[in-house]
Design an enzyme around this catalytic site. Structure first.
Site, PDB file in Angstrom:
ATOM      1  N   CYS A   1      72.832  27.131  35.574  1.00 51.83           N
ATOM      2  CA  CYS A   1      72.183  27.232  34.257  1.00 51.83           C
ATOM      3  C   CYS A   1      70.791  27.770  34.507  1.00 51.83           C
ATOM      4  O   CYS A   1      69.913  27.040  34.949  1.00 51.83           O
ATOM      5  CB  CYS A   1      72.121  25.876  33.554  1.00 51.83           C
ATOM      6  SG  CYS A   1      71.240  25.956  31.978  1.00 51.83           S
TER       7      CYS A   1
ATOM      8  N   CYS B   1      67.984  26.216  31.880  1.00 51.74           N
ATOM      9  CA  CYS B   1      67.578  24.802  31.911  1.00 51.74           C
ATOM     10  C   CYS B   1      68.388  24.080  32.973  1.00 51.74           C
ATOM     11  O   CYS B   1      68.172  24.298  34.158  1.00 51.74           O
ATOM     12  CB  CYS B   1      67.681  24.158  30.530  1.00 51.74           C
ATOM     13  SG  CYS B   1      69.195  24.534  29.638  1.00 51.74           S
ATOM     14  N   SER B   2      69.323  23.239  32.582  1.00 54.47           N
ATOM     15  CA  SER B   2      70.017  22.437  33.597  1.00 54.47           C
ATOM     16  C   SER B   2      71.419  22.067  33.132  1.00 54.47           C
ATOM     17  O   SER B   2      71.961  21.063  33.563  1.00 54.47           O
ATOM     18  CB  SER B   2      69.215  21.165  33.869  1.00 54.47           C
ATOM     19  OG  SER B   2      69.016  20.444  32.665  1.00 54.47           O
ATOM     20  N   CYS B   3      72.005  22.883  32.248  1.00 51.80           N
ATOM     21  CA  CYS B   3      73.307  22.543  31.676  1.00 51.80           C
ATOM     22  C   CYS B   3      74.364  22.464  32.778  1.00 51.80           C
ATOM     23  O   CYS B   3      74.426  23.329  33.658  1.00 51.80           O
ATOM     24  CB  CYS B   3      73.691  23.571  30.625  1.00 51.80           C
ATOM     25  SG  CYS B   3      72.467  23.630  29.302  1.00 51.80           S
TER      26      CYS B   3
END
Lengths: 211, 112
Positions: free
Chosen positions: A116, A119-121
């Site tokens: 991702c 972000c941090s998905c």
């Protein structure tokens, strides 16, 4: 709750971890304050928050490993998984929530990698909370630009004739890699096969265990 | 001319960066609580994951050096809840003061 220094139990009744004895940080202070305000305002309850923590703790890569092992042994399930990852995982009883989960399958010619960049998905409803490196600037920046170099840093040097496909997740669309079934596992049970499936093999940065 | 390259700091796909360090840690109770608050607040419709991201993206590039992942999350959750009118800035300040007075460790401060 009494303010008792010897009673180091959290509101859920579990002992505090050792790192809870480090000096209180500003952001920890904010977490306590926000949580207590949400409870005081009637938005949530301590029990509901603890239940949510327990639900997240119950998720682990073992869940994803069950999905992968079933895909290896049940061709009709594999087809449903590749057609609609969310529904196929729900069929096995996993709470995928509103996420759109897309399963991408490795083959002899294709290796998939998930990231991702924004972000941090992460497919957290299937694999649990993500490792720190997945959320790092280094991984997010480089996975889409030089995936083979990143994979080599994880100890995976892929032959040039294997195509690398990098999948960039979004808040609403998450990916999970279905690694290839290893040779030498003919006749294995689903549970035994699941034991070969590692977390990193479902991110694309690792291999399944060798039988 | 400016040196702005047309994308904001969080849009880091393709940037040059160092080696990926295979870092991991077991999550502390306070981090799990932050995670749970985000899931519950979004489930209850107080704000969305896009709201979480917006506030984090407004923090600027140096947050990676100055804060941890869940530091950023609780800061963003708090901002979104104040914007949603769930509680006021004044209520937050008073509560944080009261929490900090309970003790020097998380375990002490988290016990009312």
């Amino acid at each position: 709750m009494p303010h008792d220094h010897h009673d180091h139990l959290s509101p859920s009744g579990h002992p505090y971890r050792p790192d809870n004895d480090e000096p209180l940080s500003y952001w920890q202070t904010m977490e306590i304050a926000v949580r207590e305000l949400l409870i005081e305002k009637g938005v949530s309850t301590a029990a509901e928050i603890n239940a949510q923590i327990d639900a997240m703790d119950a998720r682990s890569p073992a869940d994803g490993a069950q999905v992968v092992a079933r895909a290896w042994t049940d061709p009709a399930f594999r087809d449903r998984l590749l057609a609609n990852g969310s529904d196929a995982c729900r069929e096995m009883g996993f709470d995928i929530g509103a996420l759109h989960l897309i399963a991408v399958e490795n083959t002899a010619q294709i290796h998939n990698l998930i990231v991702c960049t924004l972000c941090s998905c992460y497919p957290r409803n299937l694999l649990g909370m993500s490792p720190d490196w997945y959320k790092s600037r280094e991984y997010r920046s480089r996975a889409v630009k030089e995936p083979r170099k990143v994979l080599a840093e994880f100890g995976m040097t892929l032959p040039e004739d294997v195509q690398v496909r990098v999948h960039d997740s979004t808040a609403d669309m998450r990916y999970v890699v279905i690694p290839a079934r290893p040779d030498g596992t003919d006749g294995w049970s689903v549970d035994r096969l699941a034991g070969l499936v590692t977390r990193d093999s479902m991110i694309g940065t690792g291999r399944v265990k060798t039988p | 001319m400016t040196d702005f390259d047309g994308k904001r700091w969080h849009d880091m796909g393709g940037d040059t960066a160092g080696p990926v360090r295979p870092s991991e840690h077991d999550f502390a109770l306070w981090e799990k609580r932050v995670d749970a608050l985000m899931v519950l607040c979004s489930t209850k419709g107080l704000f969305t994951v896009d709201g979480l991201r917006r506030a984090i993206e407004d923090m600027g590039p140096d947050v990676f050096e100055n804060t941890t992942y869940y530091d950023r999350w609780i800061a963003s959750i708090n901002q979104n809840l104040i914007e949603a009118g769930t509680y006021t800035l004044g209520e937050l300040g008073a509560k944080m003061d009261a929490v900090a007075k309970r003790g020097a460790t998380y375990g002490e401060a988290a016990s009312e």
